[in-house]
Design a protein around this motif. Structure first.
Motif: not given
Length: 154
Positions: A43-49
């Motif tokens: 499961l791909a978890k995106p973290v936005i920076l």
């Protein structure tokens, strides 16, 4: 079950092979993996920076891992977690916390952890808390040709 319009247009434009997987409502990536009966490492978890100067970066890692900010190096900028208000503006067609891990569809530079790319297939949020997009890994990588694959998690 509602797929984010930006994601849907991106998948259609690319003639992507995928299926939509419904699941009970969930509020975190690990909970999503559990209720959808999906291995957390797929499961791909995106973290936005962001750099607080209008530049955004999507770091994508398996839901089973944590982002290591010390490993995030891109353009010699100092990256930090993006504020919720900015996320709502960037992902207008998504429910908060259900962001698709396809940053290029949203005009973002991407970093993808190799722990994720070693999987045979991938699941990503469809923009709501009750559905996932499932596709082969080679298809996902075809959709994000500019993503840099590099170690960003622990």
């Amino acid at each position: 079950m509602r797929m984010a319009a930006t994601l849907q247009h991106s998948l259609e434009r690319a003639h992507a092979r995928f299926d939509l997987v419904p699941h009970p409502h969930s509020s975190s990536s690990l909970e999503t993996a559990r209720v959808a009966h999906v291995p957390a490492e797929r499961l791909a978890k995106p973290v936005i920076l962001d750099d607080r100067h209008g530049h955004f970066l999507m770091a994508v890692l398996p839901a089973s891992r944590h982002l290591d900010m010390g490993k995030v190096r891109k353009d010699a900028r100092i990256w930090q977690l993006t504020h919720e208000a900015d996320l709502a503006r960037l992902f207008r067609d998504c429910e908060p916390g259900a962001l698709p891990a396809l940053g290029e569809a949203y005009g973002m530079t991407m970093l993808v952890d190799p722990q994720l790319t070693r999987q045979r297939d991938i699941y990503l949020e469809a923009g709501d808390h009750e559905s996932l997009v499932h596709m082969p890994m080679d298809e996902y990588l075809r959709l994000v040709p500019n993503a840099e694959v590099c170690e960003i998690s622990h």
